[in-house]
Design an enzyme around this catalytic site. Sequence first.
Site, short mmCIF file in Angstrom:
data_model
loop_
_atom_site.label_atom_id
_atom_site.label_comp_id
_atom_site.label_asym_id
_atom_site.label_seq_id
_atom_site.Cartn_x
_atom_site.Cartn_y
_atom_site.Cartn_z
N ALA A 1 7.35 -9.15 -8.12
CA ALA A 1 8.24 -10.06 -8.49
C ALA A 1 7.94 -11.40 -8.48
O ALA A 1 6.79 -11.95 -7.82
CB ALA A 1 9.59 -10.25 -7.77
N GLY B 1 7.47 -5.62 -6.79
CA GLY B 1 8.35 -4.81 -7.80
C GLY B 1 7.90 -4.10 -8.76
O GLY B 1 8.47 -3.12 -9.46
N GLU C 1 7.72 -0.70 -7.05
CA GLU C 1 9.21 -0.36 -7.32
C GLU C 1 9.46 0.46 -8.70
O GLU C 1 10.34 1.21 -8.83
CB GLU C 1 10.00 -1.36 -6.42
CG GLU C 1 9.79 -1.58 -5.16
CD GLU C 1 10.36 -2.95 -4.62
OE1 GLU C 1 11.11 -2.75 -3.58
OE2 GLU C 1 10.31 -4.14 -5.12
N GLU D 1 5.50 -7.18 0.75
CA GLU D 1 6.47 -8.03 0.92
C GLU D 1 6.50 -8.37 2.54
O GLU D 1 6.76 -9.68 2.76
CB GLU D 1 7.73 -7.41 0.65
CG GLU D 1 8.13 -7.30 -0.57
CD GLU D 1 7.74 -5.98 -1.25
OE1 GLU D 1 8.09 -5.63 -2.70
OE2 GLU D 1 6.96 -5.09 -0.57
#
Length: 258
Positions: free
Chosen positions: A63, A108, A111, A131
Amino acid sequence: MSLVLYEVQDGVGVVTINRPEALNALNTPLLEELDKVIDEVDTDSVRCLIITGAGQKSFVAGADIGEMKDMNSREAMIFGARGNDTFEKIERLPIPVIAAVNGYALGGGCELSLACDFRICSDNAVFGQPETGLGITPGFGGTQRLMRVVGSGMAKQMIYTARNIKADEAYRIGLVNQVCTQEELLPTVKKLATQIAKNAPIAVRGSKQAINAADRLGVEYGKVVEEKCFGSCFETHDQQEGMGAFLEKRKEKTFTNS
């Protein structure tokens, strides 16, 4: 330029995350566009979907930290929900979805690949959930899907340490099904997708539904779904065609998704 490209050929759709100048990092406009593209996939005519990233360096590098850095708690929860909702759509598509992971699949990006049915990667691929090293938790489903793929212990290790892993280790722990050269990645994944697309769509979709049911709610529920899917195949054109071809010893089959 579109942030998400989409093309279809011979029953196989290819979604390309197209922000290579930022290593295909996910920001709000990109997530919104990806969500719209997924909504537009015609699952009657498209029998398998591939998701990949533009360029040679990155599938999705994560992200967009530049966008996230100054978010407050409420804004961050909305951003996380936006990503989770889109990835949930991908996971719940009735057709198989393959992640063709070229390069970085971090945060992300990892994911997003986990929302697909399985992953094939290039030999320069790097996976990770970094993260905790950024002071946050995974926000797009990493704490939920990673353990279902590699097991709870390995998922905890990857998330707690924020350590990246290369393609060979990703293959060893079962995060990816196959490692290819960068040049062979898309041809390999398209060949797999074409092989899937040639099989009876009703049967492939029913198989996905039953596997996902067991994965989410347990084997006992999964068996109930499997029985229903198995029964619903019978008296369809595709079941008659598939079994008829077997008994007639002919290789040519015409599956019509009916």
